[in-house]
Structure formats: structure tokens, C-alpha cells
Design a protein around this motif. Structure first.
Motif, short mmCIF file in Angstrom:
data_model
loop_
_atom_site.label_atom_id
_atom_site.label_comp_id
_atom_site.label_asym_id
_atom_site.label_seq_id
_atom_site.Cartn_x
_atom_site.Cartn_y
_atom_site.Cartn_z
N PHE A 167 0.88 -1.17 0.00
CA PHE A 167 0.00 0.00 0.00
C PHE A 167 0.92 1.22 0.00
CE2 PHE A 167 -2.39 -3.40 1.83
CZ PHE A 167 -3.71 -3.19 1.42
N VAL A 168 0.59 2.22 -0.81
CA VAL A 168 1.38 3.45 -0.85
C VAL A 168 0.45 4.60 -0.48
CG1 VAL A 168 2.59 5.07 -2.37
CG2 VAL A 168 2.98 2.60 -2.61
N SER A 169 0.85 5.41 0.48
CA SER A 169 0.02 6.55 0.89
C SER A 169 0.83 7.83 0.72
CB SER A 169 -0.42 6.36 2.35
OG SER A 169 -1.37 7.33 2.71
N LEU A 170 0.21 8.83 0.07
CA LEU A 170 0.93 10.06 -0.30
C LEU A 170 0.75 11.13 0.77
CD1 LEU A 170 -0.09 10.17 -4.07
CD2 LEU A 170 1.90 9.06 -3.01
N HIS A 171 1.87 11.72 1.20
CA HIS A 171 1.84 12.74 2.26
C HIS A 171 2.83 13.86 2.00
CE1 HIS A 171 -0.92 10.31 4.59
NE2 HIS A 171 -0.19 9.28 4.21
N VAL A 172 2.97 14.25 0.73
CA VAL A 172 3.83 15.40 0.42
C VAL A 172 2.94 16.59 0.10
CG1 VAL A 172 5.89 14.16 -0.37
CG2 VAL A 172 4.01 14.54 -1.96
N PRO A 173 3.45 17.82 0.26
CA PRO A 173 2.62 18.97 -0.08
C PRO A 173 2.37 19.04 -1.58
CG PRO A 173 4.73 19.66 0.92
CD PRO A 173 4.79 18.19 0.72
N GLY A 174 1.31 19.75 -1.98
CA GLY A 174 1.06 19.97 -3.40
C GLY A 174 1.95 21.09 -3.92
N GLY A 175 1.77 21.42 -5.21
CA GLY A 175 2.55 22.51 -5.80
C GLY A 175 3.48 22.00 -6.88
N ALA A 176 4.25 22.94 -7.45
CA ALA A 176 5.08 22.61 -8.62
C ALA A 176 6.08 21.49 -8.34
CB ALA A 176 5.81 23.87 -9.07
N GLU A 177 6.63 21.47 -7.13
CA GLU A 177 7.69 20.49 -6.83
C GLU A 177 7.21 19.04 -6.86
OE1 GLU A 177 10.33 20.49 -3.34
OE2 GLU A 177 10.32 22.68 -3.60
N THR A 178 5.94 18.84 -6.56
CA THR A 178 5.43 17.45 -6.48
C THR A 178 4.40 17.15 -7.56
OG1 THR A 178 3.75 18.18 -4.90
CG2 THR A 178 5.79 17.28 -3.98
N ALA A 179 4.19 18.10 -8.50
CA ALA A 179 3.17 17.88 -9.54
C ALA A 179 3.55 16.63 -10.34
CB ALA A 179 3.10 19.09 -10.45
N ASN A 180 2.59 15.73 -10.52
CA ASN A 180 2.80 14.50 -11.31
C ASN A 180 3.90 13.59 -10.76
OD1 ASN A 180 1.05 13.96 -13.44
ND2 ASN A 180 1.82 15.78 -14.51
N LEU A 181 4.18 13.69 -9.48
CA LEU A 181 5.20 12.81 -8.88
C LEU A 181 4.84 11.35 -9.13
CD1 LEU A 181 7.70 12.82 -6.92
CD2 LEU A 181 6.06 12.57 -5.05
N ILE A 182 3.54 11.05 -9.00
CA ILE A 182 3.10 9.68 -9.26
C ILE A 182 2.56 9.63 -10.68
CG2 ILE A 182 1.64 7.77 -8.44
CD1 ILE A 182 3.89 8.63 -6.46
N ASP A 183 3.50 9.50 -11.62
CA ASP A 183 3.15 9.47 -13.04
C ASP A 183 3.16 8.01 -13.52
OD1 ASP A 183 5.81 8.85 -12.98
OD2 ASP A 183 6.48 10.59 -14.17
N ALA A 184 3.09 7.82 -14.85
CA ALA A 184 3.02 6.45 -15.38
C ALA A 184 4.23 5.63 -14.94
CB ALA A 184 2.92 6.50 -16.90
N ALA A 185 5.41 6.25 -14.92
CA ALA A 185 6.62 5.49 -14.55
C ALA A 185 6.57 5.09 -13.08
CB ALA A 185 7.86 6.33 -14.84
N ALA A 186 6.13 6.02 -12.22
CA ALA A 186 6.03 5.70 -10.79
C ALA A 186 5.00 4.60 -10.57
CB ALA A 186 5.66 6.95 -10.00
N LEU A 187 3.88 4.68 -11.28
CA LEU A 187 2.85 3.65 -11.11
C LEU A 187 3.37 2.30 -11.59
CD1 LEU A 187 -0.12 5.89 -12.25
CD2 LEU A 187 0.10 4.83 -9.99
#
Ligand code: DGY
Length: 319
Positions: free
Chosen positions: A204-224
Motif C-alpha cells: 500500500f502506498v500513501s501520499l503525504h507530500v505537499p502539493g505545488g510545482a515540486e510534487t506535480a505528477n510525482l506519481i506518473d506512469a513510470a512511478a505507477l
């Protein structure tokens, strides 16, 4: 001092604000337009927006009277901090008081996704339930499974505590640095300096980083793609962190067994690609939505406005 509150707040907080300041409330709870927000910058001393208001550079340039933006909420990616700083407008948020409520929602989503609760409820309400059988709506156990946290701030730690002490899950996390050794020892938490390695090692992966430009699309196709086959994604942070087209594809192909989402990139719109999928739980940004928390958030915003009025240091200044 003139204060504008952009949405309805709990009555206790609205009353407390009204006793201290010249406050304009939003009794109808209608979202303000960008033009109305911009106009307010020239008419009030303090603006109290929330996550559903986009306080961009154009709004901030709308007038020069507001000196404090006291946000109702912990996240502030909807406020252009650089523009606020350039215009000498202070910005505050409400950290700490919504940690437990948001961790509760992360666990709600995790349990609902793992045990297929949304699917089951829809089936029952639609009159499609044919009765108990050994192979019906089989989900996943939590005991002994690994929960991978992306970011290890307050809400992630509260989520990890619930998962580890309450449900017997193993805890792993990715972050810029290792967390407090006492917390790591309490949770027997394993640190991953690489995101892809954490994703590949978690059930299970749970996301807890702030939003904004630095984390936009962090979980993209490659991460998935890096996530374990049959694993689950939970997001209570910000919608922009996830590429929802890629997520829908991963859910549809069965690469991910399920997902639980509380936040979306352009709320209140929900990405259409998700709506037809059975294996995603979709909540309407309920992270902090309990009475105690919403009052505490308002009281924290009020404390910042009071400090500002008294010329004291702002307790929760972010800009
Ligand atoms: C916040 O405070 O930023 C939440 O997303 C709303 O509860």
C-alpha cells in the motif's frame, strides 16, 4: 480591522471572529469569483480564504489593503506565496490540528480499498447482492503488509501509527531525510532514499507530500509502473501529485488492485476516467471534515488574525 471570510466556517468560530473584528461572512457559502477576491484585496485588512479559493498573482495584485492572508487549512499550494511576499502580504495556515482527522481518512480509504467496501455498498444498494459466498468480493488483508509512505511529516506519522499499532502493518517511507529516530524505532520504519524503491517494496502506498510545482505528477506512469503488481495507492494530500489518466490505466489493467482518493487536481471536478472504475474509492476532500477539527482549524486561523491585529509574531506564518 476589516476581515473577509470567503466561505462558511463553523458557527463557533464565526461568532468569535465577529466579537473581535469587523467581519464580513459568506452566509450563502457561495464560492467567490477571481474578480471578487481581487476586489477584496483593496477593501479588507485580512483575507481568510480556504483551499477552494485560488489566490493567484492576479488576485494579490487586485488591491493593496490586505496585509494578511490567514488561510483556513494547512495546505497553501492554492496561494501564490512568491506574489504575496513580493506584495508584503503575510500568509498563515493551520498546521497540527488536522493531523488525526486526515490520518483517519487515509485509513478509511485504505480499508475501503483493501476490503472493497465501495463496490460492496454499490452492489447492495443496487439490489445486485445475491448473498454470502466464499468467493464474493475478496479483498486484501492488512496484517503483515507493507505501508509505504511518500513523505514523513505529521500526517504520515499519524497514519503510520494507526496502520502499525492498529493493523499490524510494516512501515516504510520515502522522504528528503530520515525521520526522528525515536519515531522510526517506535514504528520499526524503514527509510528508502529512492522513491521508486519504496514504490516497488510496498503493498500500500500513501501520499503525504505537499502539493505545488515540486510534487506535480510525482506519481506518473513510470512511478505507477514501479509499484508492486496488485498494490494500492492512497492519496489524501493533493490531487496534482498523481497523473489520473495513468492511474486509471493501471487500475483498469489490474496492475494496481485498488486506489483510494480524497483529493483531485481541479476540485470539485473528478477526473472522468476514474468514475467508471469499480476499484477506486472516491471521497469528496473529507480529510479534515469532523466537527472538532474544523472548529480547531478556525480557531487557529483566528489566533493568527489576533496576533496580526496585536502586532505580534504570527504563530503559523508561511510567508
Ligand atoms: C487542508 O487543510 O489543506 C486540507 O486539504 C483541507 O482540510
Amino acid at each position: 480591522m476589516r476581515v473577509l471570510v470567503t466561505r462558511r466556517w463553523p458557527v463557533e468560530v464565526e461568532r468569535a471572529l465577529g466579537e473581535r473584528f469587523d467581519v464580513v461572512l459568506n452566509a450563502g457559502d457561495r464560492p467567490l469569483s477571481q474578480a471578487e477576491l481581487a476586489r477584496a484585496m483593496g477593501e479588507f485588512d485580512v483575507l481568510c480564504p480556504t483551499v477552494s479559493d485560488k489566490i493567484d498573482a492576479a488576485v494579490i495584485a487586485g488591491g493593496h489593503k490586505v496585509r494578511l492572508i490567514a488561510n483556513y487549512g494547512v495546505g497553501f499550494d492554492h496561494i501564490d506565496l512568491a506574489a504575496a511576499k513580493a506584495a508584503s502580504v503575510a500568509v498563515t495556515n493551520t498546521p497540527g490540528v488536522l493531523t488525526d482527522a486526515t490520518a483517519d481518512i487515509a485509513l478509511t480509504l485504505l480499508l475501503m480499498a483493501a476490503r472493497r467496501a465501495g463496490e460492496g455498498e454499490r452492489e447492495l444498494r443496487d439490489g445486485r447482492w445475491s448473498g454470502w459466498r466464499p468467493t464474493h468480493l475478496i479483498g486484501s488483508a492488512l496484517m503483515g503488509k507493507t505501508l509505504g509512505l511518500v513523505g514523513m511529516g505529521r500526517i504520515a506519522i499519524a497514519t503510520a501509527r494507526r496502520a502499525h499499532h492498529g493493523f499490524g502493518m510494516k512501515i516504510s517511507y520515502y522522504g528528503r531525510r530520515e525521520c526522528d529516530p525515536a519515531v522510526a524505532a517506535e514504528l520499526k520504519a524503514e527509510f528508502f532514499p529512492e522513491l521508486a524503491s519504496l514504490l516497488g517494496a510496498s503493498d500500500f502506498v500513501s501520499l503525504h507530500v505537499p502539493g505545488g510545482a515540486e510534487t506535480a505528477n510525482l506519481i506518473d506512469a513510470a512511478a505507477l509502473a514501479a509499484m508492486k503488481p496488485g498494490s494500492y495507492l492512497i492519496n489524501t494530500a493533493r490531487g496534482g501529485i498523481v497523473n489520473h489518466t495513468a492511474l486509471a490505466d493501471a487500475l483498469d489493467r489490474g496492475h494496481l488492485a485498488g486506489a483510494g482518493l480524497d483529493v483531485y487536481p481541479h476540485e470539485p471536478q473528478v477526473p472522468g476516467v476514474l468514475l467508471g472504475l469499480e476499484n477506486v474509492v472516491l471521497l469528496p476532500h473529507l480529510g479534515s471534515a469532523n466537527a472538532e477539527t474544523r472548529i480547531a482549524m478556525g480557531m487557529k486561523a483566528l489566533a493568527n488574525v489576533e496576533a496580526f491585529a496585536a502586532g505580534e509574531p504570527l504563530p503559523d506564518r508561511v510567508a
